[in-house]
Design a protein around this motif. Sequence first.
Motif, short mmCIF file in Angstrom:
data_model
loop_
_atom_site.label_atom_id
_atom_site.label_comp_id
_atom_site.label_asym_id
_atom_site.label_seq_id
_atom_site.Cartn_x
_atom_site.Cartn_y
_atom_site.Cartn_z
N CYS A 184 0.82 -1.22 0.00
CA CYS A 184 0.00 0.00 0.00
C CYS A 184 0.85 1.26 0.00
N ALA A 185 2.11 1.16 0.40
CA ALA A 185 2.99 2.34 0.39
C ALA A 185 3.33 2.77 -1.03
N LYS A 186 3.11 1.88 -2.00
CA LYS A 186 3.40 2.21 -3.39
C LYS A 186 2.12 2.70 -4.07
N PRO A 187 2.26 3.40 -5.19
CA PRO A 187 1.06 3.86 -5.90
C PRO A 187 0.14 2.69 -6.24
N HIS A 188 -1.14 2.84 -5.95
CA HIS A 188 -2.08 1.76 -6.21
C HIS A 188 -3.44 2.35 -6.59
N ALA A 189 -4.29 1.49 -7.14
CA ALA A 189 -5.61 1.94 -7.59
C ALA A 189 -6.64 1.88 -6.48
N PHE A 190 -6.62 0.80 -5.71
CA PHE A 190 -7.63 0.61 -4.67
C PHE A 190 -7.02 -0.05 -3.44
N GLY A 259 -10.77 4.26 -3.35
CA GLY A 259 -9.90 4.71 -4.43
C GLY A 259 -10.00 6.22 -4.60
N ALA A 260 -9.18 6.74 -5.48
CA ALA A 260 -9.22 8.17 -5.79
C ALA A 260 -10.26 8.43 -6.87
N PRO A 261 -10.92 9.58 -6.86
CA PRO A 261 -11.86 9.91 -7.94
C PRO A 261 -11.13 9.87 -9.28
N PRO A 262 -11.76 9.32 -10.30
CA PRO A 262 -11.10 9.24 -11.62
C PRO A 262 -11.00 10.60 -12.28
N GLN A 263 -10.08 10.71 -13.20
CA GLN A 263 -9.96 11.89 -14.04
C GLN A 263 -10.54 11.53 -15.40
N ASN A 266 -10.15 7.86 -16.59
CA ASN A 266 -8.88 7.29 -16.17
C ASN A 266 -8.79 7.14 -14.65
N LEU A 267 -8.34 5.96 -14.22
CA LEU A 267 -8.09 5.73 -12.81
C LEU A 267 -6.92 6.59 -12.35
N VAL A 268 -6.91 6.91 -11.07
CA VAL A 268 -5.85 7.73 -10.50
C VAL A 268 -5.19 6.96 -9.36
N ALA A 269 -3.87 6.86 -9.42
CA ALA A 269 -3.13 6.15 -8.38
C ALA A 269 -2.96 7.04 -7.15
N TRP A 270 -2.90 6.41 -5.99
CA TRP A 270 -2.64 7.13 -4.75
C TRP A 270 -1.76 6.25 -3.87
N GLU A 271 -1.18 6.83 -2.86
CA GLU A 271 -0.24 6.09 -2.02
C GLU A 271 -0.69 6.08 -0.57
N GLY A 272 -0.21 5.08 0.15
CA GLY A 272 -0.50 4.99 1.57
C GLY A 272 -1.73 4.15 1.84
N THR A 273 -2.10 4.09 3.11
CA THR A 273 -3.26 3.32 3.53
C THR A 273 -4.19 4.20 4.34
N VAL A 274 -5.47 3.88 4.31
CA VAL A 274 -6.44 4.62 5.11
C VAL A 274 -6.85 3.82 6.34
#
Length: 340
Positions: A184-190, A259-263, A266-274
């Motif tokens: 999860c520390a790396k860019p991911h979709a969900f 996940g992050a809202p799409p643009q 297109n899916l948007v990558a995000w990092e970290g965990t919630v």
Amino acid sequence: MVGAFVGAFGLLMLSAFTSVLAGGPLTTKRALVNAAYEAVTGECLNWEKPDLSDAQKVDCAAAHKFEVTGTADITAAYPKEAPFPNAEAWEKVAQDNCAQASTTYMAGKLDPKGKYGVSTLNPDETRWKSGYRQLRCGVQVTAPSGAALPSYGSAKTQDQSNVYDPGVCVALGENNTVGDPIECAKPHAFEIVGVVQHPEGPFVTPEAQDPIMSEKCAAIAAEYTGGADLKARNLLVTWDTRAEESWAVGSRKANCKIGAPPQGNNLVAWEGTVRNPNGAPLTTANPPQTTSVKAQDEPTGAPLHSESGQPPSSESGKPSDSGKPDKPSSNAPPSSTENR
């Protein structure tokens, strides 16, 4: 059921045993794979090394990467002088010889959109030249890259719902697809936050599943995150739905995810965990796939459950009916869900 399965079989993945072991002299190292060639219906195989040289029979209750569903001898169609098949020919061989075997092994209840895909264990080129024509048909859980993931328990007795455990993050792949489990520390979709179990009963359409998933996923996400303000982090809650053909064979579980809202599309990558660091320990069905996996050498096709996802769409208002944990909902949840 067979028709539905065969229709989906175009997405099958041929086992890496062919591409990894094909060609060259049969060395002592490669001979260690003989345990796999001797496996019979109902036995399970596991390996750790990329070249599969440590493949061994294991108890199906333990972690394994291949469960044998049948054997086939193709000597009649491919006599000793027949050339070694290419990838396309191997796929046809697998369809002709292993589709029905695997469906029968699963008592006709093989989810075409589930976590298990059909594979074959083919002879390498050296064995082929010697006249060896036996196949091992099998089922396995595969990542979108084609890499085999550990499975636990016989596929005959497992829930086939294509879900990941809470705490698993899945990568954003090339061409706007969702990829393998990743840290999860790396860019991911969900990030998967939980699983909803639908009750037994008649099929519930995806449209009717939506309000159920929306309510339950909001509550699950709130507990998972400790009530974090997801909207402030530019994140939202989404979910999967189960398709009718999956429902028909008993697949009732579906993932809730963030996940992050799409643009646009297109899916948007995000990092970290919630995940709430002070939350209760996660309850998982198996050790979760939380690390990236190495793709198989020269995979010859896509795994059955790696269908590429389409990103959420603020226009459609409907979540995905793919039944895939790696496919986003096409629904932008209501603001109350986004704020949970």
